[in-house]
Motif scaffolding. Structure first.
Motif, PDB file in Angstrom:
ATOM      1  N   SER A  42       1.504  -6.814   5.830  1.00 28.91           N
ATOM      2  CA  SER A  42       1.581  -7.660   6.916  1.00 28.91           C
ATOM      3  C   SER A  42      -0.196  -7.081   8.006  1.00 28.91           C
ATOM      4  CB  SER A  42       2.257  -7.289   8.231  1.00 28.91           C
ATOM      5  OG  SER A  42       2.400  -6.578   8.575  1.00 28.91           O
ATOM      6  N   ASN A  43      -0.073  -5.966   7.887  1.00 28.65           N
ATOM      7  CA  ASN A  43      -1.768  -5.153   8.240  1.00 28.65           C
ATOM      8  C   ASN A  43      -2.496  -4.906   7.306  1.00 28.65           C
ATOM      9  OD1 ASN A  43      -0.325  -5.637  11.479  1.00 28.65           O
ATOM     10  ND2 ASN A  43       0.936  -4.024  10.629  1.00 28.65           N
ATOM     11  N   HIS A  44      -2.488  -5.015   5.810  1.00 27.03           N
ATOM     12  CA  HIS A  44      -3.427  -5.240   5.506  1.00 27.03           C
ATOM     13  C   HIS A  44      -3.179  -3.556   4.698  1.00 27.03           C
ATOM     14  CE1 HIS A  44      -3.846  -9.179   5.415  1.00 27.03           C
ATOM     15  NE2 HIS A  44      -3.585  -9.218   3.910  1.00 27.03           N
ATOM     16  N   ILE A  45      -2.639  -1.965   5.104  1.00 28.27           N
ATOM     17  CA  ILE A  45      -3.094  -1.410   5.334  1.00 28.27           C
ATOM     18  C   ILE A  45      -2.208  -0.097   3.788  1.00 28.27           C
ATOM     19  CG2 ILE A  45      -2.622   0.949   6.694  1.00 28.27           C
ATOM     20  CD1 ILE A  45      -3.359  -1.061   9.356  1.00 28.27           C
ATOM     21  N   LEU A  46      -2.790   0.432   3.361  1.00 26.85           N
ATOM     22  CA  LEU A  46      -2.697   0.947   2.654  1.00 26.85           C
ATOM     23  C   LEU A  46      -2.376   2.704   3.134  1.00 26.85           C
ATOM     24  CD1 LEU A  46      -4.618   0.833  -1.027  1.00 26.85           C
ATOM     25  CD2 LEU A  46      -2.445   0.249   0.340  1.00 26.85           C
ATOM     26  N   TYR A  47      -1.486   3.614   2.620  1.00 29.92           N
ATOM     27  CA  TYR A  47      -1.194   4.468   3.241  1.00 29.92           C
ATOM     28  C   TYR A  47      -2.101   5.567   1.917  1.00 29.92           C
ATOM     29  CZ  TYR A  47      -0.146   3.535   7.807  1.00 29.92           C
ATOM     30  OH  TYR A  47      -0.060   2.764   9.026  1.00 29.92           O
ATOM     31  N   VAL A  48      -2.410   6.032   1.844  1.00 32.64           N
ATOM     32  CA  VAL A  48      -2.779   7.318   0.766  1.00 32.64           C
ATOM     33  C   VAL A  48      -2.746   8.903   0.549  1.00 32.64           C
ATOM     34  CG1 VAL A  48      -4.014   5.410  -0.648  1.00 32.64           C
ATOM     35  CG2 VAL A  48      -4.758   7.087   0.846  1.00 32.64           C
ATOM     36  N   ALA A  49      -2.229   9.627  -0.140  1.00 32.72           N
ATOM     37  CA  ALA A  49      -2.098  10.612  -0.185  1.00 32.72           C
ATOM     38  C   ALA A  49      -3.016  11.182  -1.066  1.00 32.72           C
ATOM     39  CB  ALA A  49      -0.797  11.550  -0.567  1.00 32.72           C
ATOM     40  N   ASP A  50      -4.135  12.424  -1.404  1.00 36.96           N
ATOM     41  CA  ASP A  50      -4.651  13.494  -1.805  1.00 36.96           C
ATOM     42  C   ASP A  50      -3.561  13.373  -3.292  1.00 36.96           C
ATOM     43  OD1 ASP A  50      -6.696  13.723  -0.053  1.00 36.96           O
ATOM     44  OD2 ASP A  50      -5.790  15.328   0.293  1.00 36.96           O
ATOM     45  N   LEU A  51      -4.173  13.321  -4.936  1.00 40.66           N
ATOM     46  CA  LEU A  51      -3.857  13.680  -5.730  1.00 40.66           C
ATOM     47  C   LEU A  51      -4.706  14.205  -6.647  1.00 40.66           C
ATOM     48  CD1 LEU A  51      -2.124  12.168  -8.181  1.00 40.66           C
ATOM     49  CD2 LEU A  51      -4.130  10.908  -8.907  1.00 40.66           C
ATOM     50  N   GLY A  52      -3.712  15.515  -6.489  1.00 42.22           N
ATOM     51  CA  GLY A  52      -4.761  16.088  -7.850  1.00 42.22           C
ATOM     52  C   GLY A  52      -4.851  17.354  -7.150  1.00 42.22           C
ATOM     53  N   GLY A  58      -4.461  14.319   3.081  1.00 44.79           N
ATOM     54  CA  GLY A  58      -4.037  14.972   2.874  1.00 44.79           C
ATOM     55  C   GLY A  58      -2.603  14.762   2.647  1.00 44.79           C
ATOM     56  N   GLY A  59      -1.358  14.375   3.335  1.00 46.24           N
ATOM     57  CA  GLY A  59      -0.717  14.001   3.139  1.00 46.24           C
ATOM     58  C   GLY A  59      -0.231  12.319   3.368  1.00 46.24           C
ATOM     59  N   ARG A  60      -0.747  12.050   3.940  1.00 49.46           N
ATOM     60  CA  ARG A  60      -0.467  10.768   4.345  1.00 49.46           C
ATOM     61  C   ARG A  60      -1.806  10.113   5.348  1.00 49.46           C
ATOM     62  NH1 ARG A  60       1.777   7.448   8.554  1.00 49.46           N
ATOM     63  NH2 ARG A  60       3.661   5.371   7.303  1.00 49.46           N
ATOM     64  N   CYS A  61      -2.206   9.502   4.355  1.00 46.75           N
ATOM     65  CA  CYS A  61      -4.200   9.081   5.689  1.00 46.75           C
ATOM     66  C   CYS A  61      -3.603   7.425   5.416  1.00 46.75           C
ATOM     67  CB  CYS A  61      -5.263   9.456   5.020  1.00 46.75           C
ATOM     68  SG  CYS A  61      -7.295   8.771   5.794  1.00 46.75           S
ATOM     69  N   ALA A  62      -3.675   6.353   6.421  1.00 48.15           N
ATOM     70  CA  ALA A  62      -3.872   5.080   6.306  1.00 48.15           C
ATOM     71  C   ALA A  62      -5.576   4.467   6.278  1.00 48.15           C
ATOM     72  CB  ALA A  62      -3.769   4.716   8.463  1.00 48.15           C
ATOM     73  N   ILE A  63      -5.482   3.735   5.338  1.00 47.29           N
ATOM     74  CA  ILE A  63      -6.727   3.040   4.934  1.00 47.29           C
ATOM     75  C   ILE A  63      -7.070   1.493   5.518  1.00 47.29           C
ATOM     76  CG2 ILE A  63      -8.398   1.771   3.647  1.00 47.29           C
ATOM     77  CD1 ILE A  63      -7.925   4.438   1.302  1.00 47.29           C
ATOM     78  N   ASP A  64      -7.144   0.769   6.643  1.00 44.92           N
ATOM     79  CA  ASP A  64      -7.458  -0.470   6.388  1.00 44.92           C
ATOM     80  C   ASP A  64      -8.314  -1.239   4.974  1.00 44.92           C
ATOM     81  OD1 ASP A  64      -7.683  -2.985   7.565  1.00 44.92           O
ATOM     82  OD2 ASP A  64      -8.070  -2.314   9.283  1.00 44.92           O
ATOM     83  N   CYS A  65      -7.744  -2.406   4.827  1.00 43.98           N
ATOM     84  CA  CYS A  65      -8.033  -2.943   3.789  1.00 43.98           C
ATOM     85  C   CYS A  65      -8.497  -4.323   3.651  1.00 43.98           C
ATOM     86  CB  CYS A  65      -7.083  -3.002   2.483  1.00 43.98           C
ATOM     87  SG  CYS A  65      -6.242  -1.559   1.601  1.00 43.98           S
ATOM     88  N   THR A  66      -8.475  -4.250   5.261  1.00 41.63           N
ATOM     89  CA  THR A  66      -8.650  -5.707   5.500  1.00 41.63           C
ATOM     90  C   THR A  66     -10.670  -6.353   5.409  1.00 41.63           C
ATOM     91  OG1 THR A  66      -7.416  -5.363   7.914  1.00 41.63           O
ATOM     92  CG2 THR A  66      -9.173  -7.689   8.092  1.00 41.63           C
ATOM     93  N   ASP A  67     -11.352  -5.848   5.425  1.00 45.30           N
ATOM     94  CA  ASP A  67     -12.850  -5.955   4.695  1.00 45.30           C
ATOM     95  C   ASP A  67     -12.850  -6.225   3.954  1.00 45.30           C
ATOM     96  OD1 ASP A  67     -13.188  -6.011   7.338  1.00 45.30           O
ATOM     97  OD2 ASP A  67     -14.147  -3.823   7.284  1.00 45.30           O
ATOM     98  N   LEU A  68     -12.036  -4.778   2.652  1.00 46.13           N
ATOM     99  CA  LEU A  68     -12.020  -5.400   1.266  1.00 46.13           C
ATOM    100  C   LEU A  68     -11.787  -5.912   0.543  1.00 46.13           C
ATOM    101  CD1 LEU A  68     -10.695  -0.711   0.702  1.00 46.13           C
ATOM    102  CD2 LEU A  68     -13.238  -2.429   0.321  1.00 46.13           C
ATOM    103  N   ILE A  69     -10.587  -7.142   1.260  1.00 46.48           N
ATOM    104  CA  ILE A  69      -9.788  -7.741   0.803  1.00 46.48           C
ATOM    105  C   ILE A  69     -10.629  -9.238   0.773  1.00 46.48           C
ATOM    106  CG2 ILE A  69      -8.405  -9.856   1.449  1.00 46.48           C
ATOM    107  CD1 ILE A  69      -6.479  -7.500   2.760  1.00 46.48           C
ATOM    108  N   GLU A  70     -11.861  -9.496   2.115  1.00 47.00           N
ATOM    109  CA  GLU A  70     -12.567 -10.106   1.781  1.00 47.00           C
ATOM    110  C   GLU A  70     -14.034 -10.229   1.462  1.00 47.00           C
ATOM    111  OE1 GLU A  70     -15.282 -11.122   6.274  1.00 47.00           O
ATOM    112  OE2 GLU A  70     -13.681 -11.194   6.704  1.00 47.00           O
ATOM    113  N   ASP A  71     -13.730  -8.851   1.288  1.00 46.61           N
ATOM    114  CA  ASP A  71     -15.135  -8.931   0.945  1.00 46.61           C
ATOM    115  C   ASP A  71     -15.529  -8.195  -1.097  1.00 46.61           C
ATOM    116  OD1 ASP A  71     -16.849  -8.406   2.847  1.00 46.61           O
ATOM    117  OD2 ASP A  71     -16.604  -6.241   2.577  1.00 46.61           O
ATOM    118  N   GLU A  72     -13.955  -8.776  -1.533  1.00 45.12           N
ATOM    119  CA  GLU A  72     -13.318  -8.718  -3.127  1.00 45.12           C
ATOM    120  C   GLU A  72     -13.487  -7.041  -3.488  1.00 45.12           C
ATOM    121  OE1 GLU A  72     -15.207 -12.246  -4.541  1.00 45.12           O
ATOM    122  OE2 GLU A  72     -13.126 -12.888  -4.276  1.00 45.12           O
TER     123      GLU A  72
END
Length: 134
Positions: A42-52, A58-72
């Motif tokens: 609903s807010n276009h936010i991904l929560y990611v953690a380090d891979l490898g 870190g273990g949980r970091c929010a990324i705002d994807c609103t602009d990414l969606i708009e900018d493809e």
């Protein structure tokens, strides 16, 4: 007296030139590996953690994807054909490996607000490319 004024003026000019010559360059980090641990659709936010072995998100970091969606800028690359496709936010799933491009200044934010990144690439090779007509 003239010598002192000349020396002070020269020093001021040198300091001014040095200050103007310094440029804060922001480094673009390409290929930051992460895995999706949660999705707030609903807010276009991904929560990611380090891979490898990386220690960026870190273990949980929010990324705002609103602009990414708009900018493809949410993409998928078929590693076999090297074909790039724009994908939807809804194509991303918890557990997916992603590759993130982000500027250093955005990675080093002190507050708890979601990060702003330049691009997210789905690294998992689970999407099918549409068949091309021959």
């Amino acid at each position: 007296m003239k010598k002192v004024v000349f020396i002070v003026s020269t020093l001021c000019l040198i300091l001014l030139l040095v200050a103007c010559g310094q440029k804060d360059e922001d480094v673009l980090h390409l290929g930051l590996n992460a895995t999706i641990v949660e999705i707030d659709a609903s807010n276009h936010i991904l929560y990611v953690a380090d891979l490898g072995s990386s220690e960026v998100f870190g273990g949980r970091c929010a990324i705002d994807c609103t602009d990414l969606i708009e900018d493809e800028e949410i993409i998928y690359v078929d590693y076999e054909t090297h074909e790039l496709s724009i994908i939807q936010f809804s194509d991303l799933l918890v557990g997916d490996a992603v590759i993130i491009n982000a500027y250093e200044k955005n990675l080093n934010t002190a507050d708890d607000s979601p990060l702003i990144v330049e691009q997210i690439q789905l690294a998992a090779q689970r999407l099918e490319q549409p068949d091309k007509e021959e």
